[in-house]
Design an enzyme around this catalytic site. Structure first.
Site, short mmCIF file in Angstrom:
data_model
loop_
_atom_site.label_atom_id
_atom_site.label_comp_id
_atom_site.label_asym_id
_atom_site.label_seq_id
_atom_site.Cartn_x
_atom_site.Cartn_y
_atom_site.Cartn_z
N TYR A 24 6.23 78.48 23.13
CA TYR A 24 4.83 78.61 22.72
C TYR A 24 4.35 80.05 22.91
O TYR A 24 3.67 80.62 22.05
CB TYR A 24 3.94 77.64 23.51
CG TYR A 24 2.47 77.80 23.20
CD1 TYR A 24 1.98 77.50 21.94
CD2 TYR A 24 1.59 78.28 24.16
CE1 TYR A 24 0.63 77.67 21.64
CE2 TYR A 24 0.23 78.45 23.87
CZ TYR A 24 -0.24 78.15 22.61
OH TYR A 24 -1.57 78.33 22.31
N SER A 106 -9.50 83.00 28.19
CA SER A 106 -9.55 82.24 26.94
C SER A 106 -10.47 81.02 27.05
O SER A 106 -10.62 80.44 28.12
CB SER A 106 -8.13 81.77 26.62
OG SER A 106 -8.14 80.77 25.64
N GLN A 126 -13.63 84.93 26.37
CA GLN A 126 -13.27 84.79 24.95
C GLN A 126 -13.81 83.49 24.40
O GLN A 126 -13.63 82.43 24.99
CB GLN A 126 -11.75 84.85 24.78
CG GLN A 126 -11.28 84.69 23.34
CD GLN A 126 -10.82 83.29 23.02
OE1 GLN A 126 -10.27 82.61 23.87
NE2 GLN A 126 -11.04 82.85 21.78
N TYR A 128 -13.87 80.75 21.27
CA TYR A 128 -13.47 80.13 20.01
C TYR A 128 -14.62 79.25 19.62
O TYR A 128 -15.14 78.50 20.47
CB TYR A 128 -12.25 79.22 20.21
CG TYR A 128 -10.90 79.90 20.18
CD1 TYR A 128 -10.54 80.78 19.17
CD2 TYR A 128 -9.95 79.59 21.16
CE1 TYR A 128 -9.28 81.36 19.15
CE2 TYR A 128 -8.69 80.17 21.13
CZ TYR A 128 -8.36 81.04 20.13
OH TYR A 128 -7.13 81.61 20.10
N THR A 154 -13.30 85.44 19.05
CA THR A 154 -12.08 85.44 18.23
C THR A 154 -12.34 84.72 16.91
O THR A 154 -12.78 83.56 16.90
CB THR A 154 -10.93 84.75 18.99
OG1 THR A 154 -10.72 85.46 20.21
CG2 THR A 154 -9.66 84.75 18.17
N ARG A 163 3.54 76.99 13.48
CA ARG A 163 4.50 77.67 14.34
C ARG A 163 5.74 76.79 14.47
O ARG A 163 5.73 75.77 15.17
CB ARG A 163 3.85 77.96 15.69
CG ARG A 163 2.57 78.79 15.47
CD ARG A 163 1.83 79.14 16.70
NE ARG A 163 0.51 79.69 16.35
CZ ARG A 163 -0.54 79.68 17.16
NH1 ARG A 163 -0.42 79.16 18.37
NH2 ARG A 163 -1.69 80.19 16.77
N LYS A 253 -12.83 89.74 17.69
CA LYS A 253 -11.36 89.89 17.78
C LYS A 253 -10.68 89.20 16.61
O LYS A 253 -10.97 88.04 16.30
CB LYS A 253 -10.88 89.24 19.09
CG LYS A 253 -9.36 89.18 19.25
CD LYS A 253 -9.00 88.71 20.65
CE LYS A 253 -7.51 88.60 20.88
NZ LYS A 253 -6.90 87.44 20.26
N SER A 275 -6.42 93.04 15.27
CA SER A 275 -5.45 92.07 15.79
C SER A 275 -5.08 91.06 14.72
O SER A 275 -5.91 90.68 13.89
CB SER A 275 -6.09 91.32 16.98
OG SER A 275 -5.27 90.25 17.42
N HIS A 277 -3.58 88.29 15.97
CA HIS A 277 -3.34 87.21 16.93
C HIS A 277 -1.87 87.21 17.39
O HIS A 277 -1.26 86.17 17.61
CB HIS A 277 -3.70 85.86 16.29
CG HIS A 277 -4.29 84.88 17.25
ND1 HIS A 277 -5.63 84.66 17.37
CD2 HIS A 277 -3.72 84.03 18.16
CE1 HIS A 277 -5.87 83.73 18.28
NE2 HIS A 277 -4.71 83.34 18.79
N ASP A 308 -4.63 95.02 19.63
CA ASP A 308 -3.55 94.33 20.34
C ASP A 308 -2.50 93.90 19.34
O ASP A 308 -2.73 93.89 18.14
CB ASP A 308 -4.07 93.16 21.20
CG ASP A 308 -4.48 91.93 20.39
OD1 ASP A 308 -4.07 91.77 19.22
OD2 ASP A 308 -5.22 91.11 20.95
N GLY A 309 -1.30 93.58 19.88
CA GLY A 309 -0.20 93.14 19.02
C GLY A 309 0.98 94.08 19.12
O GLY A 309 0.94 95.18 18.58
C1 FNR Z 1 -2.66 84.12 22.36
N1 FNR Z 1 -3.76 84.75 21.78
C2 FNR Z 1 -5.02 84.20 21.96
N2 FNR Z 1 -6.12 84.85 21.50
C3 FNR Z 1 -7.36 84.36 21.72
O1 FNR Z 1 -8.33 84.97 21.30
N3 FNR Z 1 -7.51 83.18 22.42
C4 FNR Z 1 -6.46 82.48 22.91
O2 FNR Z 1 -6.63 81.43 23.54
C5 FNR Z 1 -5.16 82.98 22.66
N4 FNR Z 1 -4.06 82.30 23.10
C6 FNR Z 1 -2.82 82.87 23.02
C7 FNR Z 1 -1.73 82.25 23.61
C8 FNR Z 1 -0.49 82.87 23.60
C9 FNR Z 1 0.66 82.20 24.29
C10 FNR Z 1 -0.33 84.13 22.97
C11 FNR Z 1 1.00 84.83 22.99
C12 FNR Z 1 -1.40 84.73 22.37
C13 FNR Z 1 -3.63 86.05 21.12
C14 FNR Z 1 -3.74 87.18 22.14
O3 FNR Z 1 -5.03 87.30 22.63
C15 FNR Z 1 -3.36 88.54 21.52
O4 FNR Z 1 -4.09 88.74 20.34
C16 FNR Z 1 -1.87 88.67 21.20
O5 FNR Z 1 -1.09 88.03 22.18
C17 FNR Z 1 -1.48 90.16 21.14
O6 FNR Z 1 -0.15 90.31 20.81
P1 FNR Z 1 1.02 90.53 21.90
O7 FNR Z 1 0.51 91.47 22.95
O8 FNR Z 1 1.34 89.18 22.45
O9 FNR Z 1 2.12 91.09 21.07
#
Ligand code: FNR
Length: 379
Positions: A24, A106, A126, A128, A154, A163, A253, A275, A277, A308-309
């Site tokens: 995940y 989150s 954050q 949603y 977000t 996924r 975001k 981003s 995500h 981010d990313g």
């Molecule tokens: C996320 N991301 C994310 N973003 C958000 O706004 N709320 C959330 O609950 C989550 N949950 C989440 C779970 C997991 C397991 C991952 C890997 C990512 C996205 C996160 O905030 C962010 O945008 C990315 O993870 C950035 O990319 P990198 O650093 O993982 O490459």
């Protein structure tokens, strides 16, 4: 194994976490094209080596949205972190506070905002947008009351991207009995996690989220729950609604397009996070780093531009700053570290980012991150 890099934390997390959670965290949507692009596009950017500058003094501090960051890095919101480490969100909050960087909690964390605030530092929060506006209002009021300084709204998840890894691992789409058996087997084969996170951490129920639990619902399939409860009617007008309930800075975001960034300015946001995500939503879109320069050029003078990313090292951080980001957020790096070794490992990961950033600054002749610009890159 001693971790020397983010990829080492990833490997340690892979060994320690139940398969459903590792996959995940690690996975992206569809063919994971954007997930790869995020990392590869950053790797492909060449820093410009400069020598013989007096680099005795280095400044990594940035001021943003009324906050002082000890370095231009923050922990991105990651859902269900309490499943990767015991009361995971509180461990991350403590590690971030010790490093002087923000932790963003989150909406779908295991630990409530109250529990995280009890660590001593209220997290960035954050949001949603769920369909239940009454619940949204209550959530915002709770975070506000506890002193969360910044709201990260977000907007790139009106529906979860498919996924494949989560289907294959049984994290989503499995029947009830199959899911229970699958999770039990995953638990038995990862006893250290079961003892630490499940027995001692007592997350509400396996695969549940605080929000849903507070609504009195049990969640058996997280992604199905998201698809059912998230509000995809949201438009820029709803930012007015958010602002009525939140009088502190709001960061939008999930912006990848210059027109959307301009809309964010018009709608009165104080910042955007460029981003996709972490490659978990619309596969095939550009990487965050490739999208950043145009957005920073267009709106950087009017609001704070974060990204981010794919950020996996302090070198990547400097590249993003050079292309216009005020600061970067990392998602998987801290989720891996939490799974690998909890708060201490997240602290170590942030320490690595800091020392890598120092090396990158010294060898590009940049002694203040606030002055990082494109002259640091060989492009
Ligand atoms: C996320 N991301 C994310 N973003 C958000 O706004 N709320 C959330 O609950 C989550 N949950 C989440 C779970 C997991 C397991 C991952 C890997 C990512 C996205 C996160 O905030 C962010 O945008 C990315 O993870 C950035 O990319 P990198 O650093 O993982 O490459």
């Amino acid at each position: 194994m001693r971790a020397a890099s983010v990829s080492d934390f990833r490997e340690l997390a892979r060994r320690r976490l139940p398969k459903i959670f590792f996959e995940y965290i690690d996975g992206g949507s569809y063919a994971e094209v954007t997930l790869k692009r995020n990392v590869e596009d950053l790797e492909a950017i060449a820093l410009r080596q400069r020598v013989m500058k007096d680099m005795t003094e280095l400044s990594m501090t940035v001021e943003t949205l009324g906050q002082t960051l000890a370095m231009p890095v923050g922990l991105a919101p990651v859902g269900m972190a309490g499943m990767y480490g015991r009361r995971g969100e509180t461990q991350a909050a403590r590690a971030a506070a010790a490093a002087g960087v923000p932790f963003c909690l989150s909406t779908v964390g295991v630990c409530s905002v109250e529990e995280v605030a009890r660590t001593g530092t209220p997290p960035w929060f954050q949001l949603y947008m769920l369909k239940d506006r009454g619940y949204m209002r209550e959530l915002l009021a709770r975070a506000h009351e506890l002193g969360s300084p910044v709201l990260v709204f977000t907007v790139d998840l009106p529906i979860p991207g498919a996924r494949y890894r989560d289907v294959r691992s049984g994290f989503t789409g499995a029947g009830k009995l199959e899911a229970v058996l699958n999770q039990a087997w995953d638990g038995i084969t990862h006893p250290a996690w079961t003892w630490d996170v499940f027995v001692h951490g007592r997350p509400h129920t396996l695969g549940s989220v605080a929000g849903a639990v507070q609504e009195g619902r049990r969640v058996t399939d997280f992604l199905v729950w998201i698809a059912r409860n998230f509000d995809r009617s949201v438009t820029w007008k709803d930012l007015d609604w958010v602002r009525e309930n939140w009088d502190r800075p709001i960061v939008v975001k999930g912006v990848l397009d210059v027109e959307d960034a301009r809309d964010a300015v018009r709608a009165g946001a104080q910042g955007v996070v460029v981003s996709n995500h972490g490659g978990r939503q619309l596969d095939g879109v550009k990487s965050s780093i490739a999208s950043l320069p145009r957005i920073a050029d267009a709106v950087g003078g009017e609001l704070e531009v974060f990204m981010d990313g794919g950020v996996r090292s302090g070198l990547d951080v400097l590249k993003a700053l050079a292309l216009g980001a005020k600061a970067c957020f990392v998602g998987r790096p801290w989720a891996y570290a939490l799974g690998a070794g909890g708060e201490a490992a997240i602290g170590k990961m942030l320490g690595l980012m800091r020392s890598e950033l120092a090396v990158a600054m010294i060898l590009t002749g940049c002694n203040d991150v606030r002055r990082a610009g494109r002259e640091l890159l060989d492009i």
